[in-house]
Enzyme design. Sequence first.
Site, PDB file in Angstrom:
ATOM      1  N   SER A 144       0.829  -1.203   0.000  1.00  8.20           N
ATOM      2  CA  SER A 144       0.000   0.000   0.000  1.00  8.20           C
ATOM      3  C   SER A 144       0.865   1.255   0.000  1.00  8.20           C
ATOM      4  O   SER A 144       2.060   1.187   0.309  1.00  8.20           O
ATOM      5  CB  SER A 144      -0.863  -0.009   1.271  1.00  8.20           C
ATOM      6  N   TYR A 157      -3.523   0.017   9.968  1.00 12.56           N
ATOM      7  CA  TYR A 157      -3.332  -0.374   8.557  1.00 12.56           C
ATOM      8  C   TYR A 157      -1.919  -0.042   8.105  1.00 12.56           C
ATOM      9  O   TYR A 157      -1.242  -0.869   7.479  1.00 12.56           O
ATOM     10  CB  TYR A 157      -4.364   0.385   7.724  1.00 12.56           C
TER      11      TYR A 157
HETATM   12  P1  NAP Z   1     -11.973  -4.869  -0.620  1.00 12.47           P
HETATM   13  O1  NAP Z   1     -12.772  -4.378  -1.769  1.00 12.47           O
HETATM   14  O2  NAP Z   1     -12.355  -4.500   0.766  1.00 12.47           O
HETATM   15  O3  NAP Z   1     -11.815  -6.469  -0.726  1.00 12.47           O
HETATM   16  C1  NAP Z   1     -11.070  -7.114   0.268  1.00 12.47           C
HETATM   17  C2  NAP Z   1     -11.288  -8.592   0.085  1.00 12.47           C
HETATM   18  O4  NAP Z   1     -10.617  -9.294   1.144  1.00 12.47           O
HETATM   19  C3  NAP Z   1     -12.769  -8.976   0.170  1.00 12.47           C
HETATM   20  O5  NAP Z   1     -13.068 -10.003  -0.749  1.00 12.47           O
HETATM   21  C4  NAP Z   1     -12.868  -9.491   1.602  1.00 12.47           C
HETATM   22  O6  NAP Z   1     -13.894 -10.417   1.803  1.00 12.47           O
HETATM   23  C5  NAP Z   1     -11.541 -10.199   1.738  1.00 12.47           C
HETATM   24  N1  NAP Z   1     -11.210 -10.468   3.141  1.00 12.47           N
HETATM   25  C6  NAP Z   1     -11.162  -9.598   4.169  1.00 12.47           C
HETATM   26  N2  NAP Z   1     -10.854 -10.246   5.308  1.00 12.47           N
HETATM   27  C7  NAP Z   1     -10.688 -11.564   4.980  1.00 12.47           C
HETATM   28  C8  NAP Z   1     -10.364 -12.750   5.714  1.00 12.47           C
HETATM   29  N3  NAP Z   1     -10.148 -12.710   7.034  1.00 12.47           N
HETATM   30  N4  NAP Z   1     -10.303 -13.919   5.060  1.00 12.47           N
HETATM   31  C9  NAP Z   1     -10.551 -13.982   3.727  1.00 12.47           C
HETATM   32  N5  NAP Z   1     -10.864 -12.901   2.963  1.00 12.47           N
HETATM   33  C10 NAP Z   1     -10.931 -11.707   3.607  1.00 12.47           C
HETATM   34  O7  NAP Z   1     -10.475  -4.369  -0.785  1.00 12.47           O
HETATM   35  P2  NAP Z   1      -9.647  -3.965  -2.074  1.00 12.47           P
HETATM   36  O8  NAP Z   1      -9.703  -2.490  -2.259  1.00 12.47           O
HETATM   37  O9  NAP Z   1      -9.988  -4.879  -3.216  1.00 12.47           O
HETATM   38  O10 NAP Z   1      -8.192  -4.302  -1.513  1.00 12.47           O
HETATM   39  C11 NAP Z   1      -7.589  -5.564  -1.722  1.00 12.47           C
HETATM   40  C12 NAP Z   1      -6.194  -5.454  -1.130  1.00 12.47           C
HETATM   41  O11 NAP Z   1      -5.532  -4.311  -1.688  1.00 12.47           O
HETATM   42  C13 NAP Z   1      -6.198  -5.238   0.390  1.00 12.47           C
HETATM   43  O12 NAP Z   1      -5.088  -5.904   0.949  1.00 12.47           O
HETATM   44  C14 NAP Z   1      -5.989  -3.716   0.523  1.00 12.47           C
HETATM   45  O13 NAP Z   1      -5.397  -3.374   1.753  1.00 12.47           O
HETATM   46  C15 NAP Z   1      -5.063  -3.465  -0.628  1.00 12.47           C
HETATM   47  N6  NAP Z   1      -5.033  -2.096  -1.126  1.00 12.47           N
HETATM   48  C16 NAP Z   1      -6.176  -1.478  -1.547  1.00 12.47           C
HETATM   49  C17 NAP Z   1      -6.068  -0.172  -2.073  1.00 12.47           C
HETATM   50  C18 NAP Z   1      -7.260   0.592  -2.562  1.00 12.47           C
HETATM   51  O14 NAP Z   1      -7.115   1.813  -2.775  1.00 12.47           O
HETATM   52  N7  NAP Z   1      -8.417  -0.031  -2.752  1.00 12.47           N
HETATM   53  C19 NAP Z   1      -4.833   0.452  -2.181  1.00 12.47           C
HETATM   54  C20 NAP Z   1      -3.702  -0.227  -1.703  1.00 12.47           C
HETATM   55  C21 NAP Z   1      -3.812  -1.496  -1.204  1.00 12.47           C
HETATM   56  P3  NAP Z   1     -15.175  -9.989   2.686  1.00 12.47           P
HETATM   57  O15 NAP Z   1     -16.059  -9.222   1.761  1.00 12.47           O
HETATM   58  O16 NAP Z   1     -15.728 -11.280   3.158  1.00 12.47           O
HETATM   59  O17 NAP Z   1     -14.662  -9.105   3.819  1.00 12.47           O
HETATM   60  C1  GCO Z   2      -7.042   5.191   3.106  1.00 11.02           C
HETATM   61  C2  GCO Z   2      -7.137   4.278   1.918  1.00 11.02           C
HETATM   62  C3  GCO Z   2      -5.745   3.772   1.578  1.00 11.02           C
HETATM   63  C4  GCO Z   2      -5.819   2.836   0.408  1.00 11.02           C
HETATM   64  C5  GCO Z   2      -4.491   2.311   0.061  1.00 11.02           C
HETATM   65  C6  GCO Z   2      -3.564   3.338  -0.470  1.00 11.02           C
HETATM   66  O1  GCO Z   2      -7.973   5.187   3.928  1.00 11.02           O
HETATM   67  O2  GCO Z   2      -6.045   5.919   3.160  1.00 11.02           O
HETATM   68  O3  GCO Z   2      -8.003   3.191   2.149  1.00 11.02           O
HETATM   69  O4  GCO Z   2      -5.172   3.142   2.665  1.00 11.02           O
HETATM   70  O5  GCO Z   2      -6.627   1.742   0.686  1.00 11.02           O
HETATM   71  O6  GCO Z   2      -3.926   1.523   1.035  1.00 11.02           O
HETATM   72  O7  GCO Z   2      -2.447   2.692  -0.997  1.00 11.02           O
END
Ligand code: NAP
Ligand code: GCO
Length: 264
Positions: A144, A157
Amino acid sequence: MVNFSLEGKLALVTGASYGIGFAIASGFAKAGATIVFNDIKQELVDRGLAAYQEAGIKAHGYVCDVTNEEQVNAFIRQIEKELGTIDILVNNAGIIKRIPMVEMSAAEFRQVIDVDLNAPFIVSKAVIPGMIKKGHGKIINICSMMSELGRETVSAYAAAKGGLKMLTRNIASEYGEFNIQCNGIGPGYIATPQTAPLRERQADGSRHPFDAFIVAKTPAARWGSPEDLVGPAVFLASEASDFVNGHVLYVDGGILAYIGKQPK
Ligand code: NAP
Ligand code: GCO
């Protein structure tokens, strides 16, 4: 010829019923991989299976809470029995809690660490022995911006994602000799359910202030989409990256490179 193909590979993407995981798994399938994913609830697995089917992808879905070591070990054994050894692991499952640190309970802090840092350890530990036996493996941890930067309300986080960057480097260090490459992808701000609260329209119909803030902080001047992460993920999952190890590839539209819009 550089090989970006994933033909014949078995890829596990955790938490991939939707969001970033779903996009990466779908991209892997289009590159030739067989897809396995998990989610906490059967209804979410079923919804994910339907979404993959709609995209023309035959995926294998299982219920597994990645924080539960017993469930994870049984899950990996089941995959190895039914489908074979995992070639590619993406530790994608993750949660976030946006609470001022002094108002966050220790239990809430621990819950985020459990999913975002302990779980990648648990799943990687379960998968690596099979990769060693097979003579190769790819592990991609979804890090992230918060692996590098802090911001208000995301202490747990940021601590987890900072730790995940170092777990990535340690797996690379400890298992590189077995032809296992472990790298991270650091997405910028991506439009998924996880960031929906930061983009929702205000009561008066105006843009969320955080939405305008992030677009101004991003040289690409937009939120990323999950599809922006697919090419980097396929690269890190393929033989094209066999000498890339312990690296976190930031896919952020330039946020980390940019000091911010200067006064006119
Ligand atoms: P999301 O839409 O919230 O999806 C997260 C997924 O993880 C969901 O399918 C969720 O299932 C699953 N999950 C959560 N807890 C779990 C557990 N204990 N066991 C199995 N599955 C679990 O998140 P996203 O935005 O796609 O993010 C995916 C990854 O990218 C995460 O690691 C997040 O931190 C990272 N990330 C996101 C962003 C962003 O801007 N979106 C940026 C940087 C990094 P449930 O629906 O059952 O909870
Ligand atoms: C926040 C956002 C971020 C993104 C991501 C950025 O609340 O700042 O959720 O944390 O998810 O991790 O890289």
